[in-house]
Design an enzyme around this catalytic site. Structure first.
Site, PDB file in Angstrom:
ATOM      1  N   ASN A 144      -0.289  10.498  -9.246  1.00  0.00           N
ATOM      2  CA  ASN A 144      -1.359   9.575  -8.848  1.00  0.00           C
ATOM      3  C   ASN A 144      -1.121   9.232  -7.378  1.00  0.00           C
ATOM      4  OD1 ASN A 144      -3.212   7.595  -8.450  1.00  0.00           O
ATOM      5  ND2 ASN A 144      -2.295   6.105  -9.856  1.00  0.00           N
ATOM      6  N   TRP A 145      -1.881   9.872  -6.516  1.00  0.00           N
ATOM      7  CA  TRP A 145      -1.659   9.687  -5.074  1.00  0.00           C
ATOM      8  C   TRP A 145      -2.213   8.362  -4.557  1.00  0.00           C
ATOM      9  CZ3 TRP A 145      -3.338  15.300  -3.361  1.00  0.00           C
ATOM     10  CH2 TRP A 145      -2.302  16.192  -3.686  1.00  0.00           C
ATOM     11  N   LYS A 146      -2.987   7.677  -5.367  1.00  0.00           N
ATOM     12  CA  LYS A 146      -3.580   6.398  -4.940  1.00  0.00           C
ATOM     13  C   LYS A 146      -4.285   6.599  -3.587  1.00  0.00           C
ATOM     14  CE  LYS A 146      -0.091   4.091  -7.688  1.00  0.00           C
ATOM     15  NZ  LYS A 146       0.798   2.957  -7.906  1.00  0.00           N
ATOM     16  N   HIS A 164      -6.377   1.545 -14.385  1.00  0.00           N
ATOM     17  CA  HIS A 164      -5.084   1.373 -13.723  1.00  0.00           C
ATOM     18  C   HIS A 164      -4.921  -0.106 -13.334  1.00  0.00           C
ATOM     19  CE1 HIS A 164      -1.870   1.650 -10.784  1.00  0.00           C
ATOM     20  NE2 HIS A 164      -1.561   2.813 -11.331  1.00  0.00           N
ATOM     21  N   GLU A 205      -3.897  -1.466 -10.748  1.00  0.00           N
ATOM     22  CA  GLU A 205      -4.388  -1.807  -9.403  1.00  0.00           C
ATOM     23  C   GLU A 205      -5.900  -1.991  -9.408  1.00  0.00           C
ATOM     24  OE1 GLU A 205      -2.440   1.477  -7.509  1.00  0.00           O
ATOM     25  OE2 GLU A 205      -0.516   0.518  -7.918  1.00  0.00           O
ATOM     26  N   GLU A 212       2.043   1.571 -18.361  1.00  0.00           N
ATOM     27  CA  GLU A 212       2.533   1.256 -17.026  1.00  0.00           C
ATOM     28  C   GLU A 212       2.783  -0.246 -16.923  1.00  0.00           C
ATOM     29  OE1 GLU A 212       1.445   4.513 -13.990  1.00  0.00           O
ATOM     30  OE2 GLU A 212      -0.087   2.984 -13.927  1.00  0.00           O
ATOM     31  N   GLY A 269       5.718   0.532  -8.342  1.00  0.00           N
ATOM     32  CA  GLY A 269       5.984   0.412  -6.909  1.00  0.00           C
ATOM     33  C   GLY A 269       7.105  -0.552  -6.566  1.00  0.00           C
ATOM     34  N   SER A 271       7.739   3.415 -11.204  1.00  0.00           N
ATOM     35  CA  SER A 271       8.980   3.785 -10.508  1.00  0.00           C
ATOM     36  C   SER A 271       9.702   4.983 -11.132  1.00  0.00           C
ATOM     37  CB  SER A 271       9.918   2.576 -10.409  1.00  0.00           C
ATOM     38  OG  SER A 271       9.308   1.552  -9.626  1.00  0.00           O
ATOM     39  N   GLY A 331       3.560   7.531  -9.112  1.00  0.00           N
ATOM     40  CA  GLY A 331       2.911   7.073  -7.887  1.00  0.00           C
ATOM     41  C   GLY A 331       3.708   7.511  -6.665  1.00  0.00           C
ATOM     42  N   GLY A 332       4.519   6.600  -6.141  1.00  0.00           N
ATOM     43  CA  GLY A 332       5.253   6.841  -4.892  1.00  0.00           C
ATOM     44  C   GLY A 332       5.998   8.168  -4.847  1.00  0.00           C
TER      45      GLY A 332
HETATM   46  P1  13P Z   1       5.010   4.106  -8.782  1.00  0.00           P
HETATM   47  O1  13P Z   1       5.526   5.416  -9.330  1.00  0.00           O
HETATM   48  O2  13P Z   1       4.890   4.090  -7.300  1.00  0.00           O
HETATM   49  O3  13P Z   1       5.795   2.952  -9.328  1.00  0.00           O
HETATM   50  O4  13P Z   1       3.515   3.938  -9.323  1.00  0.00           O
HETATM   51  C1  13P Z   1       3.261   4.115 -10.678  1.00  0.00           C
HETATM   52  C2  13P Z   1       1.804   4.175 -10.885  1.00  0.00           C
HETATM   53  O5  13P Z   1       1.089   3.201 -10.681  1.00  0.00           O
HETATM   54  C3  13P Z   1       1.234   5.453 -11.304  1.00  0.00           C
HETATM   55  O6  13P Z   1      -0.092   5.319 -11.689  1.00  0.00           O
END
Ligand code: 13P
Length: 259
Positions: free
Chosen positions: A15-17, A101, A103, A173, A179, A219, A240-241
């Site tokens: 998930n590149w956001k 999600h 966010e 999640e 994050g 994470s 994510g990250g």
């Molecule tokens: P991180 O891996 O950066 O914690 O993000 C997780 C996430 O929100 C994937 O959708």
């Protein structure tokens, strides 16, 4: 619930956001194709921003890497400025759509009800939803993580018929792990995943619930994926990250092979 009769192929999604220009996304997709060409029994997908979906789709071509979108709107067409329909996502080669999600819930007013409308729209357009669920820190500290997760799952999947459940992926999640560098421990993840599967058993059947993939997100890194993926009810990762660098993401995907 770790019943051997139900082999769930792990699914790992980047998930590149809000990251990567079209050029950066194409470069990543081409390198990822090569890096995971013999990953074995793991399904891999990337979820670029809307602007890069079409180019990444072409860059992936016939590779084993699938394409996912980060959000969608539930209507097919009409006066909805700024929105993207399920059919539009299908048109550019998407197979999966991330929905609900945290966010989107936190910053853009997504609710369980809007997530549910999106899940329905996605399924009726032959796309596969990834429904994100999970408690925040306050919920966990107040001992209401399970009731929050239950509400996310029951409302998010309300009205989804049994025949559509196998196309649905759930992503657990926990918001406090996103994050932050604080991953859920393997035990915490397993307990939450087991709880989600037991809810699905109540809502549908034990057999159907046993076939649903439940990803963990929050994470995830190359050095913690192995202990998470060995949990019986953890069927992959939403990253994510650590999905922003090809080598790191490929390492996570390769380590998610349960065989
Ligand atoms: P991180 O891996 O950066 O914690 O993000 C997780 C996430 O929100 C994937 O959708």
């Amino acid at each position: 619930m770790g019943d051997d009769r139900y082999v769930r192929t792990p699914i790992v999604i980047a998930n590149w956001k809000l990251n990567k220009t079209v050029g950066e996304a194409i470069k990543f997709a081409s390198a990822l194709r090569d890096a995971v060409s013999d990953v074995g029994s793991v399904e891999i997908a990337v979820a670029p921003a809307f602007t890069a979906l079409s180019s990444v789709s072409s860059a992936l071509g016939e590779s084993i890497v699938h394409l996912a979108a980060q959000d969608v709107f539930w209507e097919d067409d009409g006066a909805f400025t700024g929105e993207i329909s399920p059919a539009m996502l299908k048109d550019v080669g998407c197979e999966y759509v991330i929905i609900g999600h945290s966010e989107r819930r936190q910053f853009f007013g997504e609710t369980n009800e809007s997530a549910n409308r999106k899940v329905k729209a996605v399924l009726s357009n032959d796309l596969k939803p990834i429904l994100c669920v999970g408690e925040n820190l306050e919920d966990r500290e107040a001992d209401r993580a399970e009731s929050v997760i239950e509400n996310h799952v029951r409302t998010g999947l309300a009205g989804i018929p049994s025949e559509m459940l196998p196309s649905t992926v759930i992503a657990y999640e926990p918001v406090w792990a996103i994050g932050t560098g604080v991953t859920a421990t393997p035990d915490q993840a397993q307990l939450a995943h087991q709880f989600i599967r037991s809810l699905l058993s109540e809502m549908y059947s034990v057999e159907l619930a046993a076939g649903v993939r439940i990803q963990y997100g929050g994470s995830v890194k190359p050095d913690n994926i192995s202990e998470l993926i060995t949990q019986p009810d953890v069927d992959g990762a939403l990253v994510g990250g650590a999905s922003l660098e090809v080598e790191t993401f490929a390492q996570i995907a390769i380590s998610a092979n349960k065989q």
